[in-house]
Design an enzyme around this catalytic site. Structure first.
Site, PDB file in Angstrom:
ATOM      1  N   HIS A 183      59.776  41.500 -44.072  1.00 27.89           N
ATOM      2  CA  HIS A 183      58.985  41.629 -45.352  1.00 27.89           C
ATOM      3  C   HIS A 183      57.613  42.219 -44.921  1.00 27.89           C
ATOM      4  O   HIS A 183      56.934  41.762 -43.974  1.00 27.89           O
ATOM      5  CB  HIS A 183      58.953  40.407 -46.123  1.00 27.89           C
ATOM      6  CG  HIS A 183      58.057  40.511 -47.450  1.00 27.89           C
ATOM      7  ND1 HIS A 183      57.049  39.562 -47.775  1.00 27.89           N
ATOM      8  CD2 HIS A 183      57.834  41.768 -48.054  1.00 27.89           C
ATOM      9  CE1 HIS A 183      56.399  40.149 -49.043  1.00 27.89           C
ATOM     10  NE2 HIS A 183      56.819  41.503 -49.123  1.00 27.89           N
TER      11      HIS A 183
HETATM   12 CA    CA Z   1      60.604  45.733 -44.343  1.00 31.86          CA
END
Ligand code: CA
Ligand code: V1P
Ligand code: ZN
Length: 397
Positions: A183
């Protein structure tokens, strides 16, 4: 000679300072800056340097890094060495160094390293601003976890945030896209209070059988920035959480469907694409099952939007495949097709020889490595896309 076709009229620039590759995180650390040496060697061996403008950018200065980072943090970062580091020191811990896994070790030349990769991302951004390039590439950047006063996940300085800040001097809306398997939390957080940057990250999300979240543990589909309607950044983040083992077909469909919709709705004036290669099959830290051409199809998709583009690296922990991928993606940018047989005169050729699947070739079958069963069903991915579309409806204008 090597299957190179003529470029299609995009001005592409390649921003790289070779001094970056001589830095070492430590022998057992997965981040290997010499993967950049391999990448550069492949790019040169296919003759791609004749299709782009090459830049050797200067390192970023303290004041330039302070565009985003706290000066106290930067002072600490600029002064710390393996010799003077005190692992029990409260600042050392507070700034994210050490820790159980030693994700962010203090190594020789650390300040030089962060200045070099950030200088290259800045150089790439400036090339878009002065219209020297349509696409500007920095494979040494993409350190998306760094916060303004915190080192995290192998990242000390967030070159992406700084490059986006530069683009914002001329562009009203910048789209950030992140296909690293992790992320892109640092970039998302940096721009959570503005509607001038939209952040879109595709990543592995979930908890393993020992109860550990996949790093950094954030980025579920319902995390879309501040919910407060008074916050201008409301709904200007989109997270696409994915499970282990996603295959080429699913990922290409997911990426094209969601990214096209975001571009249509947000209508960015420039795009920054973080192309972390840890989303490939067989990556040492990753969990996906993508082949090089599927990963590269994301770059093709983004290129097809025809907006000024900064393309940067990121994660990628099986160095030979990182080099193959970023070489392929450099070719995608200039519109060249590369021969599957690697040129035979390259230094480091042995790095690409002797593999079961990849012996002497550019496009090994990485799906064959089958390290992770595919836990993504087509119905689950369709539901995910539906939810993503619903999230996008909260974004005004
Ligand atoms: Ca990513
Ligand atoms: O999982 C963690 C730590 C353990 N704590 C509870 C959190 N760290 C990860 C960090 C991954 C960073 C990825 C960076 C990027 O997104 C951008 C450049 O790709 C981690 C892992 C892992 N398997 O997730 N650190 C290490 N492995 C590690 C292994 C050996 C030595 C040092 C670090
Ligand atoms: Zn990563």
């Amino acid at each position: 000679e090597y299957g190179l076709e003529r470029p299609q009229g995009y001005n592409v620039s390649f921003h790289y300072n070779p001094h970056v590759e001589y830095h070492h995180f430590g022998s057992s650390h997965p981040m290997k800056p010499w993967r950049l040496t391999l990448t550069k060697q492949l790019v040169l061996s296919y003759g791609l340097e004749y299709t782009m403008d090459l830049y050797e950018p200067r390192p970023a200065s303290f004041n330039e890094l302070a565009i985003f980072h706290d000066r106290e943090y930067l002072s600490y970062l600029s002064e710390i060495t393996p010799q003077n580091a005190k692992p029990d020191d409260s600042q050392y811990i507070a700034y994210g160094f050490g820790g159980d896994s030693n994700d962010c070790p203090v190594f020789d030349g650390l300040w030089n390293y962060v200045s070099l990769y950030t200088g290259a991302s800045m150089s790439a951004a400036y090339n878009l601003l002065n219209k020297q390039s349509d696409i500007a590439i920095n494979w040494s950047g993409g350190l998306h976890h760094a916060k303004k006063n915190l080192a995290s996940g192998f990242c000390y300085v967030n070159d992406i945030v700084i490059a986006i800040q530069l683009l914002l001097t001329q562009h009203q809306r910048v789209l950030y896209i992140d296909i690293d398997v992790h992320h892109g939390d640092g970039v998302e957080q940096a721009f959570e209070s503005t509607d001038r940057v939209f952040t879109l990250s595709y990543h592995k999300y979930g908890i393993d059988r020992h109860g550990w979240p996949f790093f950094p543990g954030t980025g579920n589909i319902d995390e879309m920035g501040p919910k407060d309607p008074a916050n201008r950044g409301k709904a200007h983040s989109l997270n696409i959480p994915i499970d282990d083992g996603i295959d080429d077909h699913q990922y290409k469909w997911l990426f094209r469907t969601v990214t096209s919709k975001v571009v249509e709705k947000y209508n960015p004036q420039a795009i920054v694409l973080q192309s972390g290669a840890d989303s490939l099959g067989g990556d040492r830290l990753g969990r996906f099952n993508l082949n090089i051409k599927a990963h590269g199809s994301c770059i093709e998709t983004v290129k097809s939007f025809g907006r000024p583009l900064v393309l940067i690296g990121g994660g990628g922990y099986t160095p030979r495949n990182v080099a193959r991928t970023w070489c392929h993606e450099t070719a995608v940018c200039v519109g060249a097709t590369l021969h599957n047989d690697l040129p035979t005169h390259i230094p480091y050729l042995q790095a690409f020889q002797g593999e079961e699947n990849g012996d002497g070739i550019l496009y090994p079958d990485l799906h064959n490595t089958k390290r992770h069963d595919n836990l993504n069903t087509d119905p689950a991915l369709h539901k995910l896309v539906e939810k993503a579309m619903e999230n996008l409806r909260y974004m005004e204008g």
